[in-house]
Design an enzyme around this catalytic site. Sequence first.
Site, PDB file in Angstrom:
ATOM      1  N   ASP A 185       0.668  -1.521   0.108  1.00 23.61           N
ATOM      2  CA  ASP A 185      -0.200  -0.507  -0.196  1.00 23.61           C
ATOM      3  C   ASP A 185       1.152   1.402   0.104  1.00 23.61           C
ATOM      4  OD1 ASP A 185      -3.168   0.561   0.928  1.00 23.61           O
ATOM      5  OD2 ASP A 185      -1.480   2.312   1.694  1.00 23.61           O
ATOM      6  N   ILE A 186       0.673   2.084  -0.986  1.00 26.62           N
ATOM      7  CA  ILE A 186       1.464   3.150  -1.418  1.00 26.62           C
ATOM      8  C   ILE A 186       1.098   4.190   0.001  1.00 26.62           C
ATOM      9  CG2 ILE A 186       1.358   5.058  -2.438  1.00 26.62           C
ATOM     10  CD1 ILE A 186       1.294   3.314  -4.825  1.00 26.62           C
ATOM     11  N   ASN A 225      -2.172  12.618  -4.458  1.00 27.52           N
ATOM     12  CA  ASN A 225      -2.786  13.652  -5.445  1.00 27.52           C
ATOM     13  C   ASN A 225      -3.508  14.851  -4.642  1.00 27.52           C
ATOM     14  OD1 ASN A 225      -3.055  11.247  -7.239  1.00 27.52           O
ATOM     15  ND2 ASN A 225      -5.020  10.516  -5.515  1.00 27.52           N
ATOM     16  N   ASP A 249      -1.187   8.872 -10.924  1.00 30.82           N
ATOM     17  CA  ASP A 249      -1.066   8.339 -11.628  1.00 30.82           C
ATOM     18  C   ASP A 249       0.039   7.630 -12.412  1.00 30.82           C
ATOM     19  OD1 ASP A 249      -4.169   8.678 -11.778  1.00 30.82           O
ATOM     20  OD2 ASP A 249      -4.436   8.990 -13.746  1.00 30.82           O
ATOM     21  N   GLU A 278      -4.995   2.406  -4.306  1.00 29.47           N
ATOM     22  CA  GLU A 278      -3.408   2.082  -4.115  1.00 29.47           C
ATOM     23  C   GLU A 278      -1.933   1.197  -3.748  1.00 29.47           C
ATOM     24  OE1 GLU A 278      -4.763   4.378  -0.796  1.00 29.47           O
ATOM     25  OE2 GLU A 278      -5.513   4.297  -2.598  1.00 29.47           O
TER      26      GLU A 278
END
Length: 344
Positions: free
Chosen positions: A202-203, A210, A219, A245
């Site tokens: 998971d980022i 964003n 993206d 993500e």
Amino acid sequence: MPSENEHDIIDELSQLFLDIMMLAKPPQLPARFASVDSLQTLHSNLISLRDFLYAAANGDLSREVAFKGYIGGALKTLQANLRHMTWQTKMIASGDFSQRVEFMGEFSQSFNAMVLQLDQTLKEVVRKDKELSEANDDLLKEITIRKQIEAALRESEEAFRLLAITDSLTGLHNRWHFNNLAEAEIRRALRYTRPLSVMMIDIDFFKRVNDTFGHTSGDMVLKMVAKTTKEMLRTTDIPARYGGEEFIVLLPETPVSEAATIAEKLRRRIEETTAQGEKCQITITASFGVSDYLDNTNEKPLERILTEFISKADQALYASKNTGRNRVTVYEPAEESLPPVISS
């Protein structure tokens, strides 16, 4: 009236001349008639006539006509006509169907009819050959077009197939296809008692990316993580975008200790990689959860085993996020009534 002796001579000469024309080997003129010049001439002419006719019957038109008169002239005319007809036949054989025979009566009519039929037949063959050639060309064109259409359809089918199983942004497997592949690997691991691990990624603080840099930069970060993950994995590993993500990796033939080592290398690589935004460089980190826990003690349905399998890695991932992020946590199953142990 002729005497009896004269009758005998006439009968003998008649038989002689008949034998000359009928026997394979012609008889000689009896010696007692040798002094009669007219008989010698007649005998010689008959011999010459039979030789000429035999030669002509066998295709030899080179014999000279050795006597004169009406018969000699007729034979020369026949010989000339046969020679001319031979030449005309050769011309027809070479493709000249304009030749016609006009000097041999009924034979001429039959010969000319044959030539006309040959001419018409050849023209019909040429016409049919042209039609066949054109039809063959059309068929080849149609086959070529069909092959092109089939190739295009195969390409379209493959494109649609890839669209159905691929995440359009990152190029990794989508969640649906990953689950299908994972079920097959779980089935194999359980049947042959082989190690199988799963890694959740998971980022960290992706929403902040964003909100700060925009969705285009977000993206780009997702693409970067996907690319880095794919580069760090083995060809047998199965990476996928699991949602938002979040990424997931299936590691066949891999115990959890080895999977944790791979996860740590990937975590460092992501941390060291910078994504180039529109007007800035973006540095990110990611949290990891790893598990190899497959519970099939109660013969559960494969779909449920998969859900629980991924859930254990997901629990380890949340442990990483809750203990500071940018770290790898390994899920360890509980013993008896004890809660599961999460190790970092």
